[in-house]
Design an enzyme around this catalytic site. Structure first.
Site, PDB file in Angstrom:
ATOM      1  N   HIS A   4       3.903   7.677  -1.803  1.00 18.85           N
ATOM      2  CA  HIS A   4       3.160   6.423  -1.784  1.00 18.85           C
ATOM      3  C   HIS A   4       3.328   5.753  -0.424  1.00 18.85           C
ATOM      4  O   HIS A   4       4.373   5.872   0.207  1.00 18.85           O
ATOM      5  CB  HIS A   4       3.704   5.528  -2.909  1.00 18.85           C
ATOM      6  CG  HIS A   4       2.961   4.244  -3.042  1.00 18.85           C
ATOM      7  ND1 HIS A   4       1.598   4.205  -3.269  1.00 18.85           N
ATOM      8  CD2 HIS A   4       3.373   2.954  -2.960  1.00 18.85           C
ATOM      9  CE1 HIS A   4       1.226   2.936  -3.317  1.00 18.85           C
ATOM     10  NE2 HIS A   4       2.282   2.152  -3.135  1.00 18.85           N
ATOM     11  N   ASN A  34      -6.481   0.633  -4.957  1.00 26.10           N
ATOM     12  CA  ASN A  34      -6.285   2.054  -4.633  1.00 26.10           C
ATOM     13  C   ASN A  34      -7.328   2.870  -5.393  1.00 26.10           C
ATOM     14  O   ASN A  34      -7.472   2.739  -6.601  1.00 26.10           O
ATOM     15  CB  ASN A  34      -4.875   2.475  -5.070  1.00 26.10           C
ATOM     16  CG  ASN A  34      -4.502   3.841  -4.527  1.00 26.10           C
ATOM     17  OD1 ASN A  34      -5.375   4.666  -4.229  1.00 26.10           O
ATOM     18  ND2 ASN A  34      -3.230   4.104  -4.401  1.00 26.10           N
TER      19      ASN A  34
END
Length: 1103
Positions: free
Chosen positions: A452, A205
């Site tokens: 998320h 990420n």
């Protein structure tokens, strides 16, 4: 009661009043061991009777018992196992017996309750429960402060006897060994290896790119898509500029790497900055933009049409009359479907809602061509579904009460398998079943403003479900795929404590599916074909294998770095090219370091071996050279100090660095070429001096090499040597200066000896031809330097500034310049030097400073005469690096500009087309109507038009004009601003009182993807939309061919993001227009100037 240490994850020990006997195993477990929602492999109770408590050992273990295929025992510290005073507490744990004999990598997931009870009355007890994943590193778990001893020995309220009576007690453990089908239940993921456990790796990420990662994993798992991406020819492309190549590389790494894969190269190929990676975007929009980009890259290649074949289905919008045989319909393609969640129990309901039929009757009858007003059915039916069906669940909607977007967290169920045949038109091809299998679930956890994203994917019909959560891939159960992503309240019938209920609620409520990927069962083998080695392009494999070898070499180099040091060698040639202090630049904050020959040397290498390498590199015999070590002198200069001794065979480069160069990180050396090899040693009392020449006519300072001199000789003895070396007439008068350090350059006395002048090895003497007073005066009058002292002062204050055009691309017309300035120079000197190189008037240049971090514009420089370059670049030069200043070439002087406002206006004429751009410089006190007068003179007005002009800006969401009244002062318009002007039509000027003026804007597929410029339009009472369309077409001047591709939608603030499309028979005048309601023209953006909704940045992929 404080009985739980940090280790335990259960509730504290509770002294219970309800009468439940420890002997009633099922009732006791039901009361004290909450159902955790996992299947139980085996349940066992073991009781250990203890007597003579006070005489027990400090640590005891019970006999072993078996449960769930594992051996267990109780571990007891009767007087505590903590830092508390002894005899204060009891510590008790469940212990995995003999972990050393267990197979490697063993684990057991157990829920347990530990109990100490009265042997005569099993309703008197103290209990604590917990659950834990037992592994080799953590093979016991329980309670360090299970209970205070005194409470166990004394009678507690409500009881007639103590727990430990006559020093006897039963210690019991209730154990449920739980099934762990995924192998990762309660795993702490320390040292977890995704590749080893699942065969797949995750994606790193970059900040907020989890939404992208979840989609990329889904696309990668769609093997037909991966093959198509691999078929795009990319041999000649660069990964940070080509989306196709960067995506191929990500896919190849996912295939071959055993570590999480980075996506920085991919986002760079999109043209994104690091800031873009910290902005969360909508996955659907990202998916569309990415597949559009890839589709264009596939044109003309083997992969052409692959995306349409995989993802594109067809639907039909229709209006069918009930009483006459008439139907009006239009077939459209779709890449994904947006289905309602609110008010829908499950996916089947959402599909039924999508094809729901609306009845047009009563006042709302349909005007059928040739049949007049008729009752009719209006709706959508599917012609075909694509092999891979992307379903977007509408979890984000506009809430009219709150006037904001909200997330819908309602429960919405979806199945592993769904038959979509009932939603197809009766004419659809049914030769193969329309049964779809769930392949992927993309999940959002959080609220509207963030959260998320992760993905659940079943990569193959034969494989298990996996969870792809950024850099981690784990197996998951069917329940985790479906139940846990339906949203809403958890429905597993678990009886939990209030505290647990709150935790479960907050965890579950915001985690739910927002995108589903289904694959048609009949085409599974085609969409997920076996992937072979040949499917990977050879050039990609070759290129990445080469890079892997290079990276491995670099990694080894880094790991072995401590074994090496760097040696930098100064030669007479590099000295001659150097303009600055010392023999070379090393650590000057404002000046790049000199480019010197660099050697990577093993620290243990002997000096003789190293010297041979240097001699060979510079093409000398070994006996022709000697090497001097440069040292940092106390006065901050770097000078040759001593030459390295030749006759010590054990001397290594590391010893030289440590002993002769005071442990500097790099070894800095000067290559001294010996003029006469028959006399290799320096004569006694001789020193090596370096010479520099300051050339007043060229305004340069250059190294002329070195010479040897006796300490007792006079400074003037250098004159003949210099004149000879410079090929000047003997006797040319010279002045000599010693370069002691920056800011300390001193004129030397010719009659002094070198010793008296304190000259030593490695010192630098600068010379110039002596000048007459008139020559000095003439030079200085031109702003030039007449002696080395002045020039050295310039060198000490010099900075290199890069000047770039502010708005234009760099070209011959708008160059990037590297300008050397002194920090003491004023703004005007800087402007004149830049202007000279650009061929522009310095007073018509405007400069803007930049942010050191990213080069973006900071603030416009004001031409105040007292501002020096030092003030302009401050504090940028404090960090080593070059300052960047942006320039604009103006048509007016910046003095004038300070009282005026520069404005750019885009003219859209009568037909809403961006026709031309006009730049104006007007006094800040001028009104907008004066600006309109200027536009009227410059812009192309229509023949016979009204001649009236409207000046406006566009609302943030791109849907409306914000019109100026004309009286506003242009100095008060906020900066930056995008201004537009259009010619007002006669139709609008002559509109009757009954006519309505509405706003119209352009968008493409989604309301948030606006483009073009919004405009005003008249709607007339009683006019059918088929007639309104003709006037609209005339208003925007679009050809018949293009206009047939337009769709028209009413965008109401109340149903934001859900456009209602208009049919020809509708009369839009009758709609109750709210101030924010607008008419939207849905068509392809050909302008390339997409805007986006307020507050959200559009996703743009450039590469």
């Amino acid at each position: 009661m404080e009985v739980l240490d940090e280790k335990a994850n259960g509730g504290p020990a509770i002294e219970v009043e309800e009468v439940v006997s420890v002997k009633d195993h099922d009732a006791f477990a039901a009361k004290h061991m909450p159902d955790l929602g996992h299947d139980v492999k085996e349940f066992k109770v073991f009781t250990w009777n203890l007597a003579n408590w006070k005489k027990l050992d400090k640590k005891l273990t019970s006999p072993e018992f078996e449960c769930g295929g594992h051996k267990w025992r109780i571990l007891l510290f009767p007087f505590g196992n903590s830092n508390a005073p002894p005899n204060d507490t009891v510590s008790v744990y469940l212990d995995y017996a003999d972990p050393k004999r267990a197979p490697e990598g063993w684990h057991a997931c157990a829920q347990f309750a530990l109990v100490i009870s009265n042997p005569n009355d099993p309703t008197i007890y103290t209990v604590s429960h917990a659950h834990h994943r037992f592994v080799a590193e953590e093979c016991d778990w329980g309670f360090t402060r299970f209970s205070e001893l005194r409470k166990l020995f004394n009678v507690q309220e409500g009881h007639s006897q103590p727990t430990i009576e006559n020093e006897s007690a039963d210690v019991s453990v209730f154990v449920r060994v739980l099934e762990d089908p995924t192998g990762v239940l309660w795993h702490n993921f320390v040292n977890y290896d995704s590749k080893k456990e699942t065969g797949y790796v995750g994606l790193k990420n970059q900040g907020a790119t989890c939404y992208m990662n979840s989609l990329l994993q889904s696309l990668y798992s769609t093997r037909y898509f991966r093959k198509a991406v691999y078929e795009i020819p990319t041999e000649e492309e660069h990964p940070t500029q080509s989306v196709a190549l960067a995506l191929q590389r990500v896919f190849y790494h996912l295939q071959t790497s055993d570590q999480p894969v980075g996506t920085t190269e991919l986002t760079k190929s999109f043209g994104w900055t690091s800031l873009d990676s910290f902005l969360q975007h909508d996955v659907q929009e990202f998916n569309r933009v990415l597949t559009d980009k890839l589709e264009s890259k596939m044109k003309g290649t083997k992969a052409e049409g692959a995306i349409a074949k995989l993802f594109v289905g067809k639907m039909k919008s229709y209006i069918k009359c009930v009483n006459v045989d008439y139907e009006s319909s239009r077939i459209e393609e779709f890449n994904d479907l947006q289905l309602n969640v609110k008010g829908m129990k499950n996916l089947h309901d959402s599909f039924k809602d999508y094809i729901q039929v609306e009845t047009l009757d009563g006042e709302n009858k349909y005007q059928a061509e040739g049949y007049g007003l008729q009752d009719a059915k209006k709706g959508i039916i599917f012609e075909s579904f694509p092999p891979v069906l992307h379903l977007q669940l509408k979890r984000f909607e506009y809430d009219i009460q709150r006037d904001a977007m909200v997330k819908i967290n309602d429960r919405h169920e979806f199945p592993f398998e769904i038959d979509l045949a009932e939603f197809l038109d009766e004419t659809a091809d049914r030769s193969k079943p329309w049964v779809y299998k769930l392949h992927g679930v993309l999940v959002h956890s959080g609220d509207l403003h963030g959260g998320h994203y992760f993905a659940m994917i079943k990569p193959d019909a034969k494989e298990r479900w996996l969870k792809f959560d950024d850099d981690r891939v784990t197996p998951v159960t069917d329940k985790e795929v479906l139940e846990e992503n339906y949203g809403g309240e958890p429905l597993n019938g678990v009886v939990v404590t209030q505290q647990q209920r709150n935790q479960v609620r907050s965890m579950k409520r915001f985690t739910n599916a927002y995108m589903l990927v289904y694959i048609r069962e009949a085409l599974l083998d085609e969409v997920l074909p076996p992937f072979t080695e040949e499917d990977t392009p050879a050039h990609l494999k070759r290129r990445l294998d080469e890079e892997r070898i290079q990276m491995e070499a670099k990694r080894r180099e880094r790991e072995e770095q401590h074994l090496f040091l760097t040696a930098k060698v100064i030669t007479d040639e590099s000295f001659a090219a150097h303009e600055g202090f010392d023999l070379a630049s090393f650590d000057d904050k404002n000046w790049p370091p000199s480019e010197l020959h660099t050697f990577r040397v093993l620290k243990t290498e002997t000096y003789s071996t190293f010297k041979a390498r240097v001699a060979n590199f510079f093409k000398y015999q070994e006996n022709q050279i000697r090497l001097w070590v440069l040292v940092n002198r106390q006065n901050k200069t770097v000078r040759p100090d001593t030459h390295i001794p030749e006759n010590e065979p054990t001397l290594t480069v590391d010893i030289i660095r440590n002993n002769m160069a005071a442990r500097q990180s790099d070894l800095r050396l000067y290559l001294d070429v010996i003029p006469d090899t028959s006399k290799p040693d320096l004569p006694q009392g001789c020193i090596m001096v370096f010479l520099k020449h300051f050339d007043t006519s060229k305004q340069t300072l250059r190294g002329i090499g070195k010479c040897y001199a006796q300490r007792t000789a006079k400074v003037s003895d250098l004159f003949p040597t210099i004149n000879e070396r410079m090929r000047w007439t003997p006797g040319t008068p010279l002045k000599l200066y010693e370069e002691i350090k920056p800011g300390m350059i001193e004129l030397m006395k010719p009659k002094h000896t070198f010793q008296q002048s304190e000259i030593q090895d490695g010192d630098i003497i600068c010379f110039q031809v002596e000048m007459k007073d008139q020559e000095v005066h003439d030079l200085e009058a031109q702003g030039l330097y007449s002696n080395p002292i002045q020039f050295y002062d310039f060198l000490q204050n010099r900075v290199m500034i890069i000047f770039r055009p502010k708005f234009e691309e760099i070209s011959d017309e708008n160059k990037e310049l590297q300008v050397v300035l002194s920090k003491k120079h004023t703004y005007d000197i800087m402007a004149s030097k830049v202007a000279e190189q650009l061929g522009w008037d310095p007073i018509k240049l405007r400069f803007t400073t930049t942010h050191a971090a990213n080069g973006s514009p900071k603030s416009v420089l004001k031409r105040s005469l007292n501002q020096s370059v030092a003030e302009i670049i401050s504090p940028a030069y404090a960090t080593a690096g070059t300052t960047v200043v942006l320039y604009e070439k103006l048509d007016v002087s910046i003095v004038e500009l300070e009282t005026k406002r520069s404005l750019k206006v885009t003219w859209t004429g009568l037909h809403n087309k961006e026709e031309s751009a006009h730049q104006y410089l007007l006094p800040k006190t001028a009104a907008v109507h004066e600006l309109a007068d200027h536009i009227a003179k410059d812009a192309q007005m229509s023949r016979g038009g009204s001649g009236k002009i409207r000046v406006f800006e566009v609302s943030k969401d791109g849907k409306m004009q914000k019109e100026f009244t004309g009286s506003e002062m242009i100095g008060n318009i906020p900066d930056p601003v995008e201004l537009f002007a259009e010619e007002i039509s006669w139709e609008e000027l002559e509109a009757s009182e009954k006519d309505k003026i509405i706003s119209v804007f352009h968008f493409s597929k989604e309301v948030s993807r606006t483009h073009g410029v919004p405009f005003k339009f008249i709607v007339k009472p009683g006019e059918k939309f088929s007639e309104t369309k003709k006037r609209l077409q005339a208003r925007i001047g679009v050809s018949d061919k293009d206009f047939t591709k337009y769709r028209f939608a009413l965008i109401q603030v109340a149903t934001f993001k859900q456009p209602s499309y208009i049919e020809d028979e509708d009369t839009i005048y009758d709609h109750k227009w709210q101030p924010e309601d607008v008419l939207g023209l849905d068509h392809v953006d050909k302008s390339g100037k997409t805007r986006t909704g307020a507050g959200e940045k559009a996703i743009v992929i450039r590469g």
